[in-house]
Write an enzyme that holds these catalytic residues in place. Structure first.
Site, PDB file in Angstrom:
ATOM      1  N   GLY A 193       0.663  -1.309   0.130  1.00  0.00           N
ATOM      2  CA  GLY A 193      -0.226   0.204   0.161  1.00  0.00           C
ATOM      3  C   GLY A 193       1.167   1.029  -0.536  1.00  0.00           C
ATOM      4  N   GLU A 210       4.988  -3.038  -1.743  1.00  0.00           N
ATOM      5  CA  GLU A 210       4.398  -4.003  -2.917  1.00  0.00           C
ATOM      6  C   GLU A 210       2.934  -3.348  -2.928  1.00  0.00           C
ATOM      7  OE1 GLU A 210       2.571  -5.934  -4.821  1.00  0.00           O
ATOM      8  OE2 GLU A 210       1.684  -6.983  -3.478  1.00  0.00           O
ATOM      9  N   CYS A 248      -2.375  -9.669  -6.503  1.00  0.00           N
ATOM     10  CA  CYS A 248      -1.425  -8.812  -7.330  1.00  0.00           C
ATOM     11  C   CYS A 248      -1.252  -9.346  -8.290  1.00  0.00           C
ATOM     12  CB  CYS A 248      -0.304  -7.670  -6.166  1.00  0.00           C
ATOM     13  SG  CYS A 248       0.738  -9.190  -5.831  1.00  0.00           S
TER      14      CYS A 248
END
Length: 477
Positions: A193, A210, A248
Site C-alpha cells: 500500500g 508491494e 496482485c
C-alpha cells in the site's frame, strides 16, 4: 480480535530492541531454530490454517496448500539449507596498492523490523517475509491484515508457541493500530500500500512496498490446439483459481490479435465450464465492500455491453461469476484501475506486436505474462517493457520460485523478496576493510607542492603499478 497487545506499542518496540541488542537473534543456531519453528507451525497446524483461510476467503484446502502452505514450507526449507552460505562474509578484491589488505562484505541484520501482511494470501504474505527477517537475524513485529480475521487470530495464537515469543511479536487490530505502529522507529518496514510512505518518512525508515498493478497477459496466435488449450488452462488458473483473481500478480487483462480473439474466448468459456464447476472451486470475494466495488465496475453500461461470458453476481454469498469482457472502453474503471477480482477484459490489437507499445505506455506492472512460441516476440517484450517480472507461457508460478526475486518496479513497488532475496531485504551488507601499517605512501597527502603526487595518483587510479614503482624510484617510464 484483540486490538492491541497487553503492553503499549512503545513498550513492545522497546522490549524488542533490548532482545535484539542482547545479540541472540544474530546467532545462526537461533535463526535456524526459528525457521524450523515456522515449518512445524505450517505442518502441525495445517488443518487449522485451511479452516482459517476458508473462513476468511472461502478458499478450498487444495488451493490453500498450493498457494500458501506448500509453497511456504518449500521456501523455508530452501532458506534453511542455504542460510550458512548466505550469512557468510563475502570476500571482495582489493587493489595491489593497498597491500597488505583484505575486504569483506558482511551481511548483518537491520535490527527491529515491522511486517504488514495483506489479506488475499494472509499466510504466505505474512510468513514468507517473516522467514527472511528471521533468517537475517532480526527481531520482528508482524501485523496481520484485520480483513482476514480468522487467519490473523491463528497467527497471533500460534506464533508465540512456535517461535521466540520475546523476539517475534504479533500485533492485531484495524488500520488505526497500523498507523500507531508507524509512529515508532523501525529499521525496516514491509507493506502493501501507499499510505505507509508518509509515515515512514517521519523516522527516515527504509521501506519495501508491494503495490500491485494491472498485470497484462499477451496471447499470441498459437497454431497447436494443444498449446492453445494449455495456455487457456494456465490463464484460468492465474485469473480465477488464485483467490478469485484477488491477487496482485493475477492476470488483469489480455491482449490478443482480433483474428484470434473469438477462438480464445470460446476456449476460455468451454474450459471454465470444465474446471470451475462448483462454488467451492473458486474463492469468494473478501467482503461486501470489495463485492460492491467489483459489481460496480460492471454497472457502467458501456462495460456491461462488453460482457461475452458470465456477469452474474450474488451478494448473499459474495460471489461473482468468472466474467469475460471484450474490448471494454479503455477509459473505463475496469481498464484504468487494478481489478483485483474475477473480471477479465480482453483487448484486441491488429498485430500482436502492438501489445508491446500498449503495455509500455502504461505504468510499469508487477508482472507481464506472454503466451507465445515466437522467440523474437519474447526478446522484444523483455527488451522494450519494464515490469517486476516477465513470465512466458505460464502465469503466477513465478511467485512460487524462491530462486528468483519477487517485487515491483516504479508504480508497482520497490524492494524484492523470496528465498535469498528475503534474507537480503532484511540485511545490511556492511563493508569491512582491513589494512596493515606495513606500507605507507605519502603522495596521498598534502602539501601539494608539485605535480609529482598528482602523477602518482594517476598511476594508482589507472592500476598502472609499473609506472608507479618507477616514479617512486625517481625514474620515468
Amino acid at each position: 480480535m484483540e486490538e492491541k497487545p497487553a503492553i503499549g506499542l512503545g513498550s513492545l518496540v522497546s522490549s524488542l530492541r533490548v532482545v535484539y541488542k542482547s545479540g541472540r537473534t544474530k546467532d545462526l543456531s537461533w535463526r535456524r531454530s526459528q525457521l524450523k519453528g515456522l515449518i512445524r507451525l505450517l505442518t502441525e497446524k495445517e488443518e487449522e490454517i485451511f479452516d482459517a483461510l476458508h473462513d476468511d476467503l472461502g478458499k478450498h484446502r487444495t488451493e490453500s496448500f498450493r498457494d500458501e502452505v506448500g509453497v511456504l514450507v518449500k521456501s523455508i526449507k530452501h532458506t534453511l539449507q542455504n542460510l550458512e552460505k548466505w550469512a557468510a562474509p563475502e570476500k571482495a578484491p582489493t587493489p595491489l596498492v593497498s597491500f597488505p589488505a583484505t575486504a569483506l562484505v558482511l551481511p548483518e541484520p537491520l535490527g527491529v523490523v515491522l511486517i504488514f501482511s495483506c489479506w488475499n494470501l494472509p499466510i504466505g504474505l505474512a510468513l514468507e517475509p517473516l522467514s527472511g527477517a528471521l533468517a537475517a537475524g532480526n527481531a520482528v513485529v508482524l501485523k496481520p491484515s484485520e480483513l482476514a480475521p480468522s487467519t490473523a487470530a491463528l497467527l497471533a495464537a500460534n506464533i508465540p508457541r512456535y517461535l521466540d515469543a520475546e523476539a517475534v511479536k504479533v500485533v492485531l487490530g484495524a488500520a488505526e493500530v497500523g498507523q500507531e505502529l508507524m509512529e515508532h522507529r523501525w529499521d525496516k518496514v514491509l507493506f502493501t500500500g501507499r499510505i505507509i510512505m508518509t509515515k515512514a518518512a517521519k523516522h527516515l525508515t527504509p521501506v519495501a512496498l508491494e503495490l500491485g498493478s494491472k498485470c497484462p497477459c499477451i496471447v499470441d496466435w498459437l497454431d497447436s490446439k494443444r498449446d492453445s488449450q494449455v495456455a487457456v488452462n494456465r490463464i484460468i488458473g492465474a485469473k480465477w483459481s488464485t483467490c478469485a483473481g484477488q491477487a496482485c500478480i493475477a492476470i488483469d487483462y489480455i491482449l490478443v490479435e482480433e483474428q484470434f480473439a473469438p477462438i480464445l474466448i470460446e476456449l476460455l468459456k468451454s474450459t471454465l465450464e470444465r474446471l470451475i464447476t462448483k462454488p467451492e472451486d473458486m474463492a469468494r470475494i473478501l467482503n461486501e465492500r470489495q463485492f460492491n466495488r467489483l459489481s460496480g465496475l460492471l454497472e457502467d453500461h458501456k462495460v456491461s455491453r462488453s460482457i461475452v461470458h458470465g456477469g452474474d453476481v450474488d451478494p448473499k454469498i459474495l460471489s461473482i461469476e468468472p466474467t469475460i469482457l471484450l474490448n471494454p472502453p479503455l477509459d473505463s474503471d475496469v481498464m484504468t484501475k487494478e481489478i483485483f477480482g474475477p473480471l477479465l477484459p480482453i483487448i484486441t490489437v491488429k498485430k500482436i506486436e502492438e501489445s508491446i507499445e500498449f503495455v509500455s505506455s502504461r505504468p510499469k506492472p508487477l508482472a507481464i505474462y506472454a503466451f507465445t512460441t515466437s522467440e523474437a516476440l519474447k526478446q522484444r517484450i523483455v527488451r522494450e517493457t519494464s515490469s517486476g517480472s516477465v513470465t512466458f507461457n505460464d502465469a503466477i508460478v513465478q511467485y512460487g520460485l524462491e530462486s528468483i526475486p519477487f517485487g515491483g518496479v516504479g508504480q508497482s513497488g520497490f524492494g524484492q523478496y523470496h528465498g535469498k532475496y528475503s534474507f537480503e531485504m532484511f540485511s545490511h551488507k556492511k563493508a569491512v576493510f582491513r589494512r596493515s601499517f606495513l606500507v605507507e605512501f605519502m603522495f596521498r597527502y598534502p602539501p601539494w607542492s608539485d605535480d609529482s603526487k598528482l602523477g602518482m595518483l594517476r598511476h594508482v587510479f589507472r592500476y598502472d603499478y609499473v609506472s608507479l614503482f618507477l616514479a617512486l624510484l625517481g625514474l620515468r617510464r
